[in-house]
Design a protein around this motif. Sequence first.
Motif, mmCIF file in Angstrom:
data_model
loop_
_atom_site.group_PDB
_atom_site.id
_atom_site.type_symbol
_atom_site.label_atom_id
_atom_site.label_comp_id
_atom_site.label_asym_id
_atom_site.label_seq_id
_atom_site.Cartn_x
_atom_site.Cartn_y
_atom_site.Cartn_z
ATOM 1 N N TYR A 26 0.818 -1.209 0.000
ATOM 2 C CA TYR A 26 0.000 0.000 0.000
ATOM 3 C C TYR A 26 0.855 1.264 0.000
ATOM 4 O O TYR A 26 1.874 1.336 0.700
ATOM 5 C CB TYR A 26 -0.894 0.043 1.240
ATOM 6 N N ARG A 27 0.426 2.246 -0.757
ATOM 7 C CA ARG A 27 0.940 3.603 -0.637
ATOM 8 C C ARG A 27 0.276 4.253 0.569
ATOM 9 O O ARG A 27 -0.948 4.163 0.744
ATOM 10 C CB ARG A 27 0.602 4.412 -1.898
ATOM 11 N N VAL A 28 1.047 4.913 1.441
ATOM 12 C CA VAL A 28 0.532 5.584 2.627
ATOM 13 C C VAL A 28 0.540 7.089 2.398
ATOM 14 O O VAL A 28 1.594 7.682 2.126
ATOM 15 C CB VAL A 28 1.351 5.235 3.882
ATOM 16 N N CYS A 29 -0.627 7.706 2.494
ATOM 17 C CA CYS A 29 -0.778 9.148 2.297
ATOM 18 C C CYS A 29 -1.248 9.764 3.610
ATOM 19 O O CYS A 29 -2.378 9.521 4.042
ATOM 20 C CB CYS A 29 -1.768 9.445 1.179
ATOM 21 N N GLN A 30 -0.366 10.519 4.255
ATOM 22 C CA GLN A 30 -0.672 11.102 5.565
ATOM 23 C C GLN A 30 -1.575 12.320 5.397
ATOM 24 O O GLN A 30 -1.315 13.207 4.584
ATOM 25 C CB GLN A 30 0.613 11.497 6.267
ATOM 26 N N LEU A 31 -2.646 12.367 6.193
ATOM 27 C CA LEU A 31 -3.600 13.466 6.110
ATOM 28 C C LEU A 31 -3.011 14.746 6.686
ATOM 29 O O LEU A 31 -2.173 14.704 7.597
ATOM 30 C CB LEU A 31 -4.881 13.113 6.872
ATOM 31 N N PRO A 32 -3.469 15.904 6.189
ATOM 32 C CA PRO A 32 -3.035 17.159 6.799
ATOM 33 C C PRO A 32 -3.611 17.291 8.198
ATOM 34 O O PRO A 32 -4.597 16.629 8.551
ATOM 35 C CB PRO A 32 -3.607 18.223 5.863
ATOM 36 N N THR A 33 -3.015 18.164 9.004
ATOM 37 C CA THR A 33 -3.533 18.391 10.358
ATOM 38 C C THR A 33 -4.960 18.905 10.317
ATOM 39 O O THR A 33 -5.802 18.524 11.138
ATOM 40 C CB THR A 33 -2.640 19.375 11.109
ATOM 41 N N THR A 34 -5.258 19.777 9.322
ATOM 42 C CA THR A 34 -6.597 20.350 9.205
ATOM 43 C C THR A 34 -7.019 20.419 7.748
ATOM 44 O O THR A 34 -6.258 20.911 6.899
ATOM 45 C CB THR A 34 -6.648 21.770 9.812
ATOM 46 N N PHE A 35 -8.210 19.925 7.457
ATOM 47 C CA PHE A 35 -8.835 20.181 6.154
ATOM 48 C C PHE A 35 -9.481 21.560 6.257
ATOM 49 O O PHE A 35 -10.445 21.748 7.010
ATOM 50 C CB PHE A 35 -9.880 19.113 5.839
ATOM 51 N N ASN A 36 -8.921 22.538 5.545
ATOM 52 C CA ASN A 36 -9.375 23.926 5.723
ATOM 53 C C ASN A 36 -10.209 24.452 4.570
ATOM 54 O O ASN A 36 -10.642 25.610 4.599
ATOM 55 C CB ASN A 36 -8.190 24.854 5.998
ATOM 56 N N VAL A 37 -10.462 23.628 3.561
ATOM 57 C CA VAL A 37 -11.393 23.950 2.480
ATOM 58 C C VAL A 37 -12.134 22.667 2.123
ATOM 59 O O VAL A 37 -11.725 21.571 2.509
ATOM 60 C CB VAL A 37 -10.679 24.520 1.232
ATOM 61 N N ASP A 38 -13.218 22.794 1.372
ATOM 62 C CA ASP A 38 -13.936 21.596 0.926
ATOM 63 C C ASP A 38 -12.970 20.670 0.192
ATOM 64 O O ASP A 38 -12.184 21.109 -0.659
ATOM 65 C CB ASP A 38 -15.086 21.974 -0.006
ATOM 66 N N ASP A 39 -13.036 19.394 0.511
ATOM 67 C CA ASP A 39 -12.044 18.477 -0.026
ATOM 68 C C ASP A 39 -12.644 17.088 -0.176
ATOM 69 O O ASP A 39 -13.701 16.778 0.393
ATOM 70 C CB ASP A 39 -10.827 18.415 0.898
ATOM 71 N N THR A 40 -11.927 16.240 -0.923
ATOM 72 C CA THR A 40 -12.364 14.864 -1.155
ATOM 73 C C THR A 40 -11.181 13.919 -1.027
ATOM 74 O O THR A 40 -10.094 14.193 -1.551
ATOM 75 C CB THR A 40 -12.982 14.713 -2.558
#
Length: 513
Positions: free
Chosen positions: A82-96
Amino acid sequence: MKNLQRTLILGVSIVALAGCGADEIVSPGTSGDIIINNPTPSPTPTPTGGPTVTAAAGCPTIASTGGLTDAGTIDNTPTGSYRVCQLPTTFNVDDTLPYIAGLLYEIRDRVNVGTDQGFNSTGTDVTLTIEPGAILFAQGESFFVVNRGNEIQANGTATRPIIWTSRDNVLGVASDSSQAQWGGVVLLGRAPVSDCSDQTFNTAAAPNANPQCEQQLEGTTVATPFGGTDSADSSGSFTYNQIRFSGFELQQSNELQSLTTGGTGSGTVIENLLSFNSSDDGVEFFGGSVNVRDLAVIGASDDSLDVDSGAQANVENVLVVQRSGTGDSLIEFDSPDDLADGTPGNALPQSQLQVNGFTFIQRSSSSSQVVRARGGPALALTNGVIDLDSADDVCIRIDEQITLNAIIGFDSVLCDGVNRPVRGSSGVTDAEVQAVVDAGTNNNLVGTLTLTDTFINGSNETAVATFDATALSSFFTARTAIGVTDVFGDWTCNSSIIDFGSATGDCTSLPVY
């Protein structure tokens, strides 16, 4: 939840919790040490048999500041690489977050959807959408929170649920006894709560004593309040989700649960949710107006369903199955009843829980009762089946006269009680509880069950006349039989605790599509 000061705490470090006073927390476990049966880490298994995946080439582009961080790959798991993609600390705009084969999203520390928009805010600031089939994982005290005034649209499908799980689950070293491997999911909103953090409470005599009553998500470096005045507030939609191996212990006997809601409103959709092996409660609702349908809580190590802090909760079609060695009450329902505990028993809103269409399978030797209500909340149980672990266990326990007086009613409930089917406590007698049961319709708490395959009705369950609960809430539907309706298909996972026959596979493995 044993501490009646109904302040929710979640922490990103034990240091952050050190300043909390003795009254301040939260969701304690079983009043003793929780034994976390996580396997000793071992070399990553080599895939053997069955379909596997290949690591995605890279991380997708998202709009939020910082984007996704490519954390490399996890290779040679039982289900592939698996590729691991770390999430940002905060989603600050609408996102998917899209579903991509061979890709996992990592929750590191605290991950936020938006920032708190305030008690009097309206509308939605940030919406995060998660596509069906996506898998998110974490470890340790990492957790995921949707802040007040923001939304999540995490809607899986009947054949591709969204999975929230632990790193050990990814590596293939989690077992059916594992738990407490990461934090959990938290949804916060702007609906009313009763346990005002500034200790000024609303009551019938003074309903506007605190027009800004809100609670705090304690133990974090940033103030995180929840609650408001909009009972119809929406924190989004959360359907066809599995939350596995959650409930990391922040300090002794204080853990998170699979799903925690704080002040979420009736506009929030929660349906088709599986909680698997939470080390604390399966789900807990702190205040708000909560409607949940098609809920399965499997293997929770404390209470399976915990409701408090003025919550107005309607739950329909719920299955609870305990593990044999761990678990407390299947329902723990509270409204504080003593100023010494922080919130007076007459604080508004009074907690209310109505459960329609349920099957509760008690299997824990640590559990002495299936349903426990205390502190003056209003309880209704309709169209249910309760399977006790032993002849000495209790179907329904009511503590204190204030709770007995608040009961809405029990109707069409079948339990296999023997020695003590009901229990009164703290000034309430068994006979008084039984009188309330007898005042309902079609109740039998000393019946014989004929369940098959753990929770499927047999002839005795089918013979019980149903109760029309639609008069209790417009959220409820008319039932054709007592007990849970079997909707638990491929969006669930299988285990030694209960086998749903899910094509998605075992809870100790990841699905491959």
